[in-house]
Design a protein around this motif. Sequence first.
Motif, short mmCIF file in Angstrom:
data_model
loop_
_atom_site.label_atom_id
_atom_site.label_comp_id
_atom_site.label_asym_id
_atom_site.label_seq_id
_atom_site.Cartn_x
_atom_site.Cartn_y
_atom_site.Cartn_z
N LYS A 38 1.88 -27.23 -0.59
CA LYS A 38 1.19 -26.82 -1.55
C LYS A 38 -0.20 -26.10 -1.14
N ALA A 39 -1.04 -27.24 -0.91
CA ALA A 39 -2.24 -26.59 -1.34
C ALA A 39 -2.36 -24.88 0.05
N SER A 40 -1.64 -25.15 1.17
CA SER A 40 -2.07 -24.23 2.26
C SER A 40 -1.80 -22.02 0.69
N GLU A 41 0.01 -22.77 0.62
CA GLU A 41 0.79 -21.88 0.18
C GLU A 41 -0.66 -21.24 -1.45
N GLY A 42 -1.16 -21.80 -1.70
CA GLY A 42 -2.00 -21.95 -3.02
C GLY A 42 -3.61 -21.05 -2.03
N ILE A 43 -4.47 -21.26 -1.00
CA ILE A 43 -4.74 -21.02 -0.85
C ILE A 43 -5.22 -19.73 -0.06
N THR A 44 -3.35 -19.64 0.81
CA THR A 44 -3.14 -18.15 1.20
C THR A 44 -2.80 -17.01 0.27
N ARG A 45 -2.72 -17.56 -1.09
CA ARG A 45 -1.98 -15.92 -1.93
C ARG A 45 -3.89 -16.49 -3.14
N PHE A 46 -5.04 -16.96 -2.99
CA PHE A 46 -6.07 -16.69 -3.46
C PHE A 46 -6.89 -16.09 -2.66
N LEU A 47 -6.60 -16.77 -1.30
CA LEU A 47 -7.46 -15.45 -0.23
C LEU A 47 -7.17 -13.93 -0.53
N TYR A 48 -5.30 -13.74 -0.30
CA TYR A 48 -5.41 -12.39 -0.55
C TYR A 48 -5.55 -12.18 -1.86
N ASP A 49 -5.16 -12.39 -2.91
CA ASP A 49 -4.94 -12.03 -3.97
C ASP A 49 -7.48 -11.70 -4.65
N ARG A 50 -7.56 -12.05 -3.67
CA ARG A 50 -9.73 -12.31 -3.90
C ARG A 50 -10.27 -11.44 -2.65
N PHE A 110 -11.67 -5.14 -3.10
CA PHE A 110 -11.55 -3.58 -2.45
C PHE A 110 -10.93 -2.66 -3.80
N ASP A 111 -10.24 -3.70 -5.46
CA ASP A 111 -10.20 -2.52 -6.08
C ASP A 111 -11.88 -2.50 -7.08
N SER A 112 -12.71 -3.48 -6.80
CA SER A 112 -13.57 -3.64 -8.29
C SER A 112 -14.43 -2.80 -7.96
N SER A 113 -14.76 -1.81 -6.73
CA SER A 113 -15.44 0.15 -7.38
C SER A 113 -14.56 1.17 -6.11
N TRP A 114 -14.73 2.48 -6.48
CA TRP A 114 -14.25 3.30 -5.74
C TRP A 114 -14.66 3.35 -4.27
N LYS A 115 -15.76 3.09 -4.04
CA LYS A 115 -16.30 2.81 -2.43
C LYS A 115 -14.81 1.74 -1.75
N ASN A 116 -15.00 0.98 -2.62
CA ASN A 116 -14.17 -0.16 -1.93
C ASN A 116 -12.79 0.12 -1.82
N LYS A 117 -12.83 0.97 -2.92
CA LYS A 117 -11.08 1.48 -3.12
C LYS A 117 -10.80 2.62 -1.67
N PRO A 165 -4.40 -0.28 7.19
CA PRO A 165 -2.72 -0.82 7.89
C PRO A 165 -3.20 -2.28 8.20
N VAL A 166 -4.41 -2.98 8.88
CA VAL A 166 -5.02 -4.41 8.80
C VAL A 166 -5.25 -5.47 7.54
N LEU A 167 -4.77 -4.42 6.87
CA LEU A 167 -4.40 -5.38 5.59
C LEU A 167 -2.73 -6.34 5.55
N ASN A 168 -2.70 -5.12 5.67
CA ASN A 168 -0.81 -5.48 5.98
C ASN A 168 -0.46 -6.09 6.57
N ALA A 169 -1.17 -5.95 7.96
CA ALA A 169 -0.71 -6.71 8.85
C ALA A 169 -0.97 -8.42 8.68
N PHE A 170 -2.44 -8.46 7.85
CA PHE A 170 -2.94 -9.99 7.10
C PHE A 170 -1.91 -10.06 6.32
N LYS A 171 -1.17 -9.33 5.29
CA LYS A 171 -0.56 -10.01 4.47
C LYS A 171 0.48 -10.38 4.93
#
Length: 359
Positions: free
Chosen positions: A255-267, A272-279, A287-293
Amino acid sequence: MNQSFSQTQKENKSIANNKTLAIDCMGGDFGPSVIIPAALKALANHSDLHLFLVGKEEEISPLIKKHPGFHERIHLQDTREVIAMDEKPSRAIRSKADSSLRKAIELVKDGQAQACVSAGNTGALMALATLLLGTLSGVERPAIVAELPNRQGTETHMLDLGANIEATSEQLATFGVMGSVLAEAISEQVTKPKVALLNIGEEAIKGRDSIKLAAGLLQQQADLNYCGYIEANQIFNGDVDVIVCDGFTGNNVLKASEGITRFLYDRLKAEFDSSWKNKLAALMVKPVLNAFKKRINPDQYNGASLLGLREIVIKSHGSADEKATLAAINKAIIEIERQVPQKIQNKISDLLNAQETSE
């Protein structure tokens, strides 16, 4: 009334020459709406697969009538009762003889199906499977085992994940043997699975007495690749193939592993959504993010085996979507093909002999 889309004697005889699963269609958070599409996909992927779809006919039939090409390999078993996800296992055993979960297990017990897949109540599934199917000779209690991703790009098998809150040294040693057999049976790369006990340190003096005694029993297995203790921060390193612990510890780790996985991806997504530069940067590394997910997504590892039973039972996550449900069905198919229960039984006698020698 029990119905089947193929009831002729010739068709029923043909089942014996194919892989046959009993699927509890009423279990989990989404029931037939998710389970049936996954089952149909499995039929499309495996031409030798037959399925008993167990549950309420009025909810299942409309979903499968749209796919007439599979009707000869679909056998609908109508049941009237459903075991709730929060229902006490003892009550489910006593009062729900016509539940989809129980009937799916009974189909395996009666030899009509080779494995059962359910996303239903874990406690009820474990209790009913143990009661109806029984355990292998020399196995006191079944254990829940699942796969975890690791840094090596492979998977690590971990057990027990919740079936046994506490475990004796003998049970832990049995878990090690069963996990080793499973890891070798379903992997084409692993020939001598490395087995470790989860502990609070790597030193021999560390940990509970049950863990120390289990270590001694595992060390006596000449054909078992026992590697000693492993700490929690090493679980995802990929240094071992099988990690053994009691169910209380294992369930918390999962359960901790599932929780930290969701936390890391959401953070990461939030940054990336916090500013236009990050977007803009996010578009470049998409492609890297999708592979990571995809790599850390728990859905692809869905399907926990109830090891130690005389037959194959796979527990799907209650919140599993269609893709995750298909992963659980595929796991059952692999265990049928690799004859996992039979291989475990062949190894248990060696462990029992070692225990007798140490007494």
